[in-house]
Scaffold this motif. Structure first.
Motif, short mmCIF file in Angstrom:
data_model
loop_
_atom_site.label_atom_id
_atom_site.label_comp_id
_atom_site.label_asym_id
_atom_site.label_seq_id
_atom_site.Cartn_x
_atom_site.Cartn_y
_atom_site.Cartn_z
N GLU A 13 -15.60 -0.85 19.93
CA GLU A 13 -15.55 0.19 18.89
C GLU A 13 -14.56 -0.18 17.79
O GLU A 13 -14.83 0.04 16.60
N VAL A 14 -13.45 -0.76 18.15
CA VAL A 14 -12.47 -1.18 17.16
C VAL A 14 -13.05 -2.29 16.28
O VAL A 14 -12.93 -2.25 15.04
N LEU A 15 -13.68 -3.27 16.89
CA LEU A 15 -14.27 -4.38 16.13
C LEU A 15 -15.39 -3.89 15.22
O LEU A 15 -15.51 -4.35 14.08
N LEU A 16 -16.19 -2.98 15.69
CA LEU A 16 -17.26 -2.43 14.87
C LEU A 16 -16.69 -1.69 13.66
O LEU A 16 -17.16 -1.86 12.53
N SER A 17 -15.68 -0.90 13.87
CA SER A 17 -15.04 -0.17 12.76
C SER A 17 -14.43 -1.13 11.75
O SER A 17 -14.59 -0.95 10.53
N LEU A 18 -13.75 -2.16 12.23
CA LEU A 18 -13.14 -3.14 11.33
C LEU A 18 -14.19 -3.91 10.53
O LEU A 18 -14.00 -4.20 9.35
N SER A 19 -15.31 -4.23 11.17
CA SER A 19 -16.35 -4.97 10.45
C SER A 19 -16.98 -4.10 9.36
O SER A 19 -17.29 -4.59 8.27
N ILE A 20 -17.15 -2.83 9.61
CA ILE A 20 -17.69 -1.92 8.59
C ILE A 20 -16.72 -1.81 7.42
O ILE A 20 -17.11 -1.88 6.25
N ILE A 21 -15.44 -1.68 7.71
CA ILE A 21 -14.43 -1.61 6.65
C ILE A 21 -14.41 -2.91 5.85
O ILE A 21 -14.32 -2.89 4.61
N ALA A 22 -14.52 -4.05 6.51
CA ALA A 22 -14.52 -5.34 5.81
C ALA A 22 -15.73 -5.46 4.88
O ALA A 22 -15.59 -5.93 3.74
N ILE A 23 -16.88 -5.03 5.32
CA ILE A 23 -18.08 -5.09 4.47
C ILE A 23 -17.91 -4.21 3.24
O ILE A 23 -18.25 -4.61 2.12
N ILE A 24 -17.38 -3.03 3.42
CA ILE A 24 -17.15 -2.13 2.28
C ILE A 24 -16.16 -2.75 1.30
O ILE A 24 -16.35 -2.70 0.08
N LEU A 25 -15.10 -3.36 1.80
CA LEU A 25 -14.11 -4.00 0.92
C LEU A 25 -14.70 -5.18 0.16
O LEU A 25 -14.41 -5.37 -1.03
N ILE A 26 -15.52 -5.96 0.81
CA ILE A 26 -16.16 -7.10 0.14
C ILE A 26 -17.07 -6.62 -0.98
O ILE A 26 -17.06 -7.16 -2.09
N MET A 27 -17.84 -5.59 -0.71
CA MET A 27 -18.74 -5.05 -1.74
C MET A 27 -17.95 -4.49 -2.91
O MET A 27 -18.30 -4.70 -4.07
N ALA A 28 -16.87 -3.79 -2.63
CA ALA A 28 -16.05 -3.21 -3.70
C ALA A 28 -15.39 -4.30 -4.54
O ALA A 28 -15.32 -4.20 -5.77
N THR A 29 -14.92 -5.35 -3.89
CA THR A 29 -14.28 -6.45 -4.61
C THR A 29 -15.27 -7.16 -5.52
O THR A 29 -14.96 -7.46 -6.67
N ARG A 30 -16.46 -7.42 -5.02
CA ARG A 30 -17.49 -8.08 -5.84
C ARG A 30 -17.85 -7.22 -7.04
O ARG A 30 -17.98 -7.71 -8.15
N TYR A 31 -17.98 -5.92 -6.84
CA TYR A 31 -18.30 -5.02 -7.93
C TYR A 31 -17.18 -5.01 -8.97
O TYR A 31 -17.43 -5.04 -10.17
N PHE A 32 -15.94 -4.99 -8.51
CA PHE A 32 -14.80 -4.99 -9.43
C PHE A 32 -14.78 -6.24 -10.29
O PHE A 32 -14.62 -6.17 -11.51
N PHE A 33 -14.96 -7.42 -9.69
CA PHE A 33 -14.93 -8.66 -10.46
C PHE A 33 -16.13 -8.76 -11.40
O PHE A 33 -16.01 -9.27 -12.52
N MET A 34 -17.27 -8.27 -10.98
CA MET A 34 -18.45 -8.28 -11.84
C MET A 34 -18.22 -7.36 -13.05
O MET A 34 -18.54 -7.72 -14.19
N ALA A 35 -17.64 -6.20 -12.82
CA ALA A 35 -17.35 -5.27 -13.91
C ALA A 35 -16.31 -5.86 -14.86
O ALA A 35 -16.41 -5.70 -16.09
N THR A 36 -15.32 -6.55 -14.33
CA THR A 36 -14.30 -7.19 -15.16
C THR A 36 -14.92 -8.27 -16.04
O THR A 36 -14.63 -8.36 -17.23
N ASP A 37 -15.79 -9.10 -15.46
CA ASP A 37 -16.46 -10.15 -16.23
C ASP A 37 -17.32 -9.55 -17.34
O ASP A 37 -17.31 -10.04 -18.47
N ASN A 38 -18.07 -8.51 -17.02
CA ASN A 38 -18.91 -7.87 -18.03
C ASN A 38 -18.07 -7.26 -19.15
O ASN A 38 -18.44 -7.32 -20.32
N SER A 39 -16.95 -6.69 -18.79
CA SER A 39 -16.05 -6.12 -19.79
C SER A 39 -15.52 -7.20 -20.73
O SER A 39 -15.47 -7.01 -21.95
N ARG A 40 -15.13 -8.33 -20.18
CA ARG A 40 -14.64 -9.43 -21.01
C ARG A 40 -15.73 -9.97 -21.92
O ARG A 40 -15.48 -10.29 -23.08
#
Length: 151
Positions: A13-40
């Motif tokens: 259960e701990v590993l499953l929770s951590l993997s879900i959190i990691a996936i959400i963080l990866i998606m958010a990071t990619r979106y942030f960098f993509m938005a930054t590039d588009n802004s530039r």
């Protein structure tokens, strides 16, 4: 017989929770960098457009763009001084979102002037060049001719 109740959480259960959190963080990071590039990219497009408009205005009054520079456009108030302009009066530079100067250079293809800007990589150069007709990329440098097609 008494039934045992589970106390606490299992390792699975701990590993499953951590993997879900990691996936959400990866998606958010990619979106942030993509938005930054588009802004530039949008900021660079706006800067190039502003320099083109200023050069066109300057040309209507002076009829010759052969010696035109960004500093001249700033001094003659054809180009607005924004937060992207650095330097002392008389030696100002327009700075791109990637902290490189936006310059006016001699354009051999049209016997006039062109806007030159160094960008971080060829992909950014190609994306930026696609917004302007006649623009070309050479070693991470975009060159946009000052022409009526781009005004």
């Amino acid at each position: 017989m008494k039934k045992k109740y589970q106390q606490g959480i299992s390792l699975l259960e701990v590993l499953l929770s951590l993997s879900i959190i990691a996936i959400i963080l990866i998606m958010a990071t990619r979106y942030f960098f993509m938005a930054t590039d588009n802004s530039r990219l949008n900021q660079a497009r706006a800067q190039i457009g502003a320099v083109m408009a200023a050069a066109t205005g300057w040309e209507t009054e002076h009829a010759d763009v052969s010696g035109l520079t960004v500093t001249t456009l700033l001094e003659d108030r054809f180009l607005a001084r924004t937060k992207d302009v650095i330097g002392a009066q008389g030696s100002e530079e327009l700075i791109s979102p990637w902290k490189t100067p936006v310059t006016l250079v001699a354009d051999s293809s049209s016997d006039g002037r062109a806007i030159s800007l160094v960008v971080p990589n060829k992909e950014v150069c190609a994306r930026l060049a696609s917004a302007f007709s006649g623009a070309s990329c050479d070693d991470n440098t975009i060159v946009v001719p000052l022409s009526d097609d781009n005004a």
